[in-house]
Design a protein around this motif. Sequence first.
Motif, PDB file in Angstrom:
ATOM      1  N   LYS A  60      29.860 -12.257  44.674  1.00 43.00           N
ATOM      2  CA  LYS A  60      28.903 -13.348  44.428  1.00 43.00           C
ATOM      3  C   LYS A  60      27.927 -13.405  45.597  1.00 43.00           C
ATOM      4  CE  LYS A  60      32.460 -16.139  43.317  1.00 43.00           C
ATOM      5  NZ  LYS A  60      33.218 -17.315  42.965  1.00 43.00           N
ATOM      6  N   GLU A  61      26.684 -13.027  45.340  1.00 44.89           N
ATOM      7  CA  GLU A  61      25.699 -12.924  46.422  1.00 44.89           C
ATOM      8  C   GLU A  61      25.109 -14.300  46.743  1.00 44.89           C
ATOM      9  OE1 GLU A  61      24.983  -9.638  47.626  1.00 44.89           O
ATOM     10  OE2 GLU A  61      26.639  -9.074  46.308  1.00 44.89           O
ATOM     11  N   ASP A  62      24.541 -14.404  47.973  1.00 42.97           N
ATOM     12  CA  ASP A  62      23.948 -15.680  48.403  1.00 42.97           C
ATOM     13  C   ASP A  62      22.756 -16.092  47.550  1.00 42.97           C
ATOM     14  OD1 ASP A  62      25.798 -15.887  50.363  1.00 42.97           O
ATOM     15  OD2 ASP A  62      24.511 -15.089  51.972  1.00 42.97           O
ATOM     16  N   ASN A  63      22.085 -15.090  46.937  1.00 49.87           N
ATOM     17  CA  ASN A  63      20.902 -15.433  46.124  1.00 49.87           C
ATOM     18  C   ASN A  63      21.282 -15.937  44.727  1.00 49.87           C
ATOM     19  OD1 ASN A  63      21.785 -13.117  44.887  1.00 49.87           O
ATOM     20  ND2 ASN A  63      19.938 -11.901  45.277  1.00 49.87           N
ATOM     21  N   GLY A  64      22.589 -16.146  44.491  1.00 48.38           N
ATOM     22  CA  GLY A  64      23.028 -16.691  43.193  1.00 48.38           C
ATOM     23  C   GLY A  64      23.195 -15.624  42.124  1.00 48.38           C
ATOM     24  N   GLY A 100      25.817 -20.188  40.907  1.00 48.63           N
ATOM     25  CA  GLY A 100      25.426 -18.946  40.222  1.00 48.63           C
ATOM     26  C   GLY A 100      24.184 -19.132  39.368  1.00 48.63           C
ATOM     27  N   LYS A 101      23.384 -18.072  39.293  1.00 49.16           N
ATOM     28  CA  LYS A 101      22.172 -18.112  38.456  1.00 49.16           C
ATOM     29  C   LYS A 101      22.047 -16.870  37.584  1.00 49.16           C
ATOM     30  CE  LYS A 101      19.460 -19.090  42.171  1.00 49.16           C
ATOM     31  NZ  LYS A 101      18.198 -19.470  42.864  1.00 49.16           N
ATOM     32  N   ARG A 146      28.261 -16.757  26.923  1.00 49.14           N
ATOM     33  CA  ARG A 146      27.897 -18.184  27.042  1.00 49.14           C
ATOM     34  C   ARG A 146      27.866 -18.679  28.484  1.00 49.14           C
ATOM     35  NH1 ARG A 146      31.761 -20.307  22.104  1.00 49.14           N
ATOM     36  NH2 ARG A 146      30.428 -19.556  20.426  1.00 49.14           N
ATOM     37  N   LEU A 147      28.089 -17.792  29.444  1.00 52.08           N
ATOM     38  CA  LEU A 147      28.015 -18.236  30.843  1.00 52.08           C
ATOM     39  C   LEU A 147      26.638 -18.848  31.102  1.00 52.08           C
ATOM     40  CD1 LEU A 147      29.487 -15.179  32.812  1.00 52.08           C
ATOM     41  CD2 LEU A 147      30.467 -17.474  32.696  1.00 52.08           C
ATOM     42  N   PRO A 148      26.565 -19.876  31.946  1.00 45.31           N
ATOM     43  CA  PRO A 148      25.246 -20.448  32.227  1.00 45.31           C
ATOM     44  C   PRO A 148      24.485 -19.609  33.257  1.00 45.31           C
ATOM     45  CG  PRO A 148      26.918 -21.680  33.375  1.00 45.31           C
ATOM     46  CD  PRO A 148      27.654 -20.618  32.603  1.00 45.31           C
ATOM     47  N   LEU A 149      24.617 -18.294  33.140  1.00 45.41           N
ATOM     48  CA  LEU A 149      23.969 -17.360  34.065  1.00 45.41           C
ATOM     49  C   LEU A 149      23.140 -16.396  33.226  1.00 45.41           C
ATOM     50  CD1 LEU A 149      27.170 -16.288  36.066  1.00 45.41           C
ATOM     51  CD2 LEU A 149      25.600 -18.142  36.657  1.00 45.41           C
ATOM     52  N   ALA A 258      19.828 -23.633  41.102  1.00 45.90           N
ATOM     53  CA  ALA A 258      20.863 -23.200  40.142  1.00 45.90           C
ATOM     54  C   ALA A 258      20.988 -24.186  38.975  1.00 45.90           C
ATOM     55  CB  ALA A 258      22.201 -23.049  40.858  1.00 45.90           C
ATOM     56  N   THR A 259      20.873 -25.485  39.277  1.00 49.12           N
ATOM     57  CA  THR A 259      21.041 -26.473  38.192  1.00 49.12           C
ATOM     58  C   THR A 259      20.010 -26.247  37.078  1.00 49.12           C
ATOM     59  OG1 THR A 259      19.701 -27.919  39.580  1.00 49.12           O
ATOM     60  CG2 THR A 259      22.063 -28.392  39.491  1.00 49.12           C
ATOM     61  N   VAL A 260      18.786 -25.898  37.498  1.00 48.41           N
ATOM     62  CA  VAL A 260      17.710 -25.730  36.507  1.00 48.41           C
ATOM     63  C   VAL A 260      17.875 -24.404  35.741  1.00 48.41           C
ATOM     64  CG1 VAL A 260      15.204 -25.626  36.175  1.00 48.41           C
ATOM     65  CG2 VAL A 260      16.171 -27.140  37.915  1.00 48.41           C
ATOM     66  N   ILE A 261      18.187 -23.329  36.481  1.00 51.88           N
ATOM     67  CA  ILE A 261      18.362 -22.020  35.819  1.00 51.88           C
ATOM     68  C   ILE A 261      19.530 -22.108  34.834  1.00 51.88           C
ATOM     69  CG2 ILE A 261      18.751 -19.525  36.171  1.00 51.88           C
ATOM     70  CD1 ILE A 261      16.151 -20.650  37.480  1.00 51.88           C
ATOM     71  N   GLN A 262      20.615 -22.760  35.257  1.00 47.92           N
ATOM     72  CA  GLN A 262      21.777 -22.883  34.361  1.00 47.92           C
ATOM     73  C   GLN A 262      21.424 -23.716  33.129  1.00 47.92           C
ATOM     74  OE1 GLN A 262      25.513 -23.943  36.154  1.00 47.92           O
ATOM     75  NE2 GLN A 262      25.390 -22.357  37.720  1.00 47.92           N
TER      76      GLN A 262
END
Length: 307
Positions: A60-64, A100-101, A146-149, A258-262
């Motif tokens: 899991k990278e720092d950039n999400g 995560g993104k 269905r992951l929010p990524l 992340a909240t918005v991308i998810q």
Amino acid sequence: MPFTVTEMAVSLWKNLLQTTKERILQQRRMSLYNGAHGYDEELLKKKLQQFAGGSINLSKEDNGIGILTLNNPKLMNAFTGTMMVELQERVTELENWKDGKGLIIYGAGNTFCSGSDLNAVKAISNSQDGMNMCMFMQNTLTRLMRLPLISVALVQGKAFGGGAELTTACDFRLMTPGSEIRFVHKHMGLVPGWGGAARLVRIVGSGAALQLLSGAAGVDPERALHLGLSEETLSSSDETGALEEAQAWLSQYTEGPATVIQAVKKVVTAGRELPVEAALRTEKDVFGTVWGGPANLQALVRRPKHK
Ligand SMILES: CCC(=O)SCCNC(=O)CCNC(=O)[C@H](O)C(C)(C)COP(=O)(O)OP(=O)(O)OC[C@H]1O[C@@H](n2cnc3c(N)ncnc32)[C@H](O)[C@@H]1OP(=O)(O)O
């Protein structure tokens, strides 16, 4: 009145139980099959554990952006039983990744995946075991989808059989020069069973899906682009270069909180899978999670012009 140590311990324990219960309920909601379908997951996992080899690694990278590696290069990254179980574990980890993104799935050793391990397939070649394995993999790949990524399959070398099916559980596919996606199932006397047919129809349409499954011919990057099966052909064929390119491609879409991308991924998943009225209701609910949220309030203060 201050809490005693015992009261605090009881409260912590209750919280932990509640979180675990919610997590299990969330997994059940996301899954297609359970005991009601005559499916005993624990029993199947025990059977799968008998076919060991390879691994599924997650970084899991720092950039999400998460990087999921199919790691069984001796067998062209064929899925052993333990890799199926590990994939499920990694998906659970990703479901709980708050920051995560995006997600990139790729295979070790410059090739994607040659499907299920034929040694295991031979050992469980009866109808009931086959259907149980399908239920397990459909559950996992549906949860992956269905992951929010925002997910990308980075196809180098060959994505055959179940490997081709796995690419369809991602939102996007990127291919490297010389790579090939091939639904070889017909030549094995099979059809897809990990959900690959249902998803392929939605990606390329029923006519093209019928051709790809009944012809069992390889799809090169050019044809995949034409069919809408791939988004782009990358220029690098080597692992490091292709991964860098895939990360750069994905980061166009994962820029931001992340909240918005998810939330974006959740409303698209609802639109993709639900009848329109249910999708609209989900969209309203997801909207409620971002409206007045930190990113929204900061944007209102900045009053950016979208020129
Ligand atoms: C869900 C249902 C399904 O997935 S059904 C589809 C199952 N998959 C297949 O039938 C693919 C079978 N494999 C192949 O066609 C070829 O190995 C492909 C992928 C084209 C690669 O060819 P090539 O580059 O020449 O390598 P190779 O054949 O020498 O393979 C290297 C070693 O890997 C092995 N391997 C490959 N795929 C699998 C597999 N799915 N299960 C088990 N082993 C596999 C090969 O047997 C070979 O091993 P070895 O070096 O001979 O010991």
